[in-house]
Design a protein around this motif. Sequence first.
Motif: not given
Lengths: 381, 169, 367
Positions: A287-305
């Motif tokens: 998992a760490l290898q993947w995370l290091a290779e694929n940086p990004g900031d999309y970590i949660a979809p927009k959901l209703p409150r």
Amino acid sequence: MEQTRELLINMGPQHPSTHGVLRVLVKLDGETITWAEPDIGYLHRCFEKLSESKTYTQVIPYTDRTDYLSAITNEHAFCLAVEKLMGIEVPERAEYIRVMMAELQRICSHLLGLGAMALDLGAVTGFLYAWRDREKIYSLFERITGGRMLYNYLRIGGVRNDLPEGIIGTPKDGRDKADKTIWGFINYFESYVLPEWDDLLTNNRIFQWRTQGVAPLPSEVAIAYGASGPVLRASGVKWDLRKNVPYSIYDRFEFDIPVGKENGDCFDRWVVRVEEMRQSARIVKQALQWLAENPGDYIAPKLPRVLKPPKGEVYIRYEGSRGEVGVHLVSDGSANPYKVKWRSPCFTHLQLLPVLAPGHKLADMIAIIGSIDIVLGEVDR
Amino acid sequence: MEPLDIRPDLEALKAAYPAVEIAEAATGHFDIRVSLDQYLDVVKFLKDRGFNYPACITAIDWKDRLELVLQLYKLVVGSRQSPLVMVRVDGLPREGAEVPSVTPLYPGLNWHERETYDMYGIRFQGHPDLRRILLPDNWQGGHPLLKDFEDKRPRRPRLVRHRDMIVSG
Amino acid sequence: MSLADLWAQHWFRAFVTGSLVLVFALGNFYITLWLERKESAWIQNRLGPMRAGPQGLLQVLADLFKLLQKEDIVPRNVDRILFLIAPFIAHIPALLIFLVVPFGPNMVVADYDIGIIMIAAVTSYAVIATFIAGWGSNNKYSLLGAMRGAAQMISYEVTLVMSVIGVVMMAGSLKLSDIVLAQAERGVLGWYLFPQFIGFIVYLIASLAELNRAPFDLMEAESELVAGYHTEYSGFRFAIFLLVEYVHMIAWSAIAATLFLGGWVGPTPADIPVIGPKLFGWMTGPVWDNVWGFFWFLFKTYLLIFILIWIRWTFPRVRIDQLMDLGWKFLLPVSLFNIFLTGVMKYGWNVLAESGSPLRWIFWLWR
């Protein structure tokens, strides 16, 4: 006529080695157990009733508190249930973060489970060594989630925040960075901690005396009694929900399922747990290898409150640290879950105690309780 | 590994007990609705067909009736995606419901049945040791997971945090 | 009456030496307790007590003072007399052992000819105190602990005495000071540790069991029996049990040092080649002999205490049936074999010593 009488003793709820507030009634013939009956409920906190009056998001912190030593996996199980009910797609990065956290949590939980079993067998030092390494995971978790034990980190659809800067580290990080980067911890863990456990206890002659041949659990009995997780695998059943009923993204990872022999005894349960920590470390590395290779900031979809899942029902089987966590969720379309049922592995495993204990010595009772690794928070919920 | 197929088993079940309703839920499991008198037979049938793993048993309070839900699946080493079946008995009375116990078939459901009794008041006939499990043995307040449960114990006064207790500075 | 006259009086000598032994035992109890806490901390990646005094040296004092302040609780259902008297019975045999231990040349309170038998006899009383405490507490855990204790201590008593017999055979005396002197004659390599190595190991294991220390701390196994026979005790009565445990440990280590490690025998600075006699020549004479003897005696004792503590914090606990198996089925035969071996080897040396045959060097260690 004079005759010997059985001695009824009351172990717990205040007893040094009942892992919290378990009470076990034991009948002894000399030192040999003839009958044992666990009595639970001292830590009942109405989790299921309470959940019915909370919104779905509000339940997550309560799931932390069921099995408080393995909080992330519980959150993960609950979030998976809600996501399946609503059909939410989880961002890939969030999935990797979740899996990595869950596996770190599994290492952490097994460390304490093994340490507590060592303590119960009289090896105080093993317990403190486990504590030392667990503390390092907690420091990492504190930086990631803000909490040390109960995190409330996972959100329905993703995770609360991305990993902080520099926490992943590099594969070269060694022991000096064990509590600063995850790579550092994993390298330290694999090269230092696991051999230490083998030296200190697994290969210790007294430890083997105490655990080998104690409370053998045949595989068919284990299945009939609904045993799961390490207890089931120690009885030689190669069954891991991460592999056999894959959820999340576990089918992308390479890892083995450690199993014990046909009649798994306390020693097998111990060895399976140690081996599982090694496999978890493997997953974390991938998992760490993947995370290091694929940086990004999309970590949660927009959901209703306020989440209102459609009417329906879902049952999630999740491989928690101690076995199969089942989340049975019933939704009536409103903002609160209509029913939450938490099928806890510890609750199910504790039924094995009256089966395993008779015929063994009082001291073995402690080894058995330690080897099925119960958390009373989850037994009583 | 191919996903484990349980459709033949369910078809055989339908053939043997035409009264049961089998439906696949949107979330992946199979609902098997049976009547109370066929419940034990159906569970026995499923057990003989290899549903060896007792996951859980619980109940749902639909406000006018109770529904018993038994979750089973096949634990076959080397299999994949073993689907879960939920054996459901609907229309149980909310008070004094009596259901045959499946503990003799699946000893692992012993405590789960006790918990269901504890929380919903469903009595399991033939259960070896039907007592309350999470609540105290002498609990008189009813069965707490019923929707109309209310805590009849005297309310304890709420702790009031006094403003002047907070030391400033 | 002059001091010399007074010294000639038996009652005065008994009083003074007895007090000294008491002071010695209590002082070492203090140090051992501190050492145990520090050593366990070193083993477990901790610091141990650090706040009270330098390196936490005063921590033990604080703890004892705390225990002294505590309420002396006597539960309602106990057998009152037995409950109250047990700690005092327990600490008598622990202290009595020191009567025959030679602390240095001529530094022994009562140099009995039957020293070893006296030790074996006195220590057997410890089990009575344990059983009284466990029975009198009227607590099931205490009773279980006491039953375990009785079984364990009586079994290991046999092994313990058997393991020492080899030493007695080598020295030809039951008197402890004779045993030390016999080792002194033989030099460092002649210490009974080497010819009696089997005996030493058996003694070490058996004394661990006799002391109820981990891995044989079954009668107070914390994770099984809460606190075993002293579950119901609190305050200073509990402290006395603690004291007994540690004084016993010191006593057994002292006896082991005497029997196997040459007791007070050891080199002095004056023994250093070339420069020794010039620089430290003044460190000779009867007083200095006593000082160095006492030093070496303490050094060896603490070496053994260190090992005992080390073992305690490393190993898991054994089970009661395994403990009995180990005692009766393994250690006792081994110690009997050791007696046999010692006899054979001594005989071999006696026969071959004068012959000049090279075979005699096999038996040299048992000369």
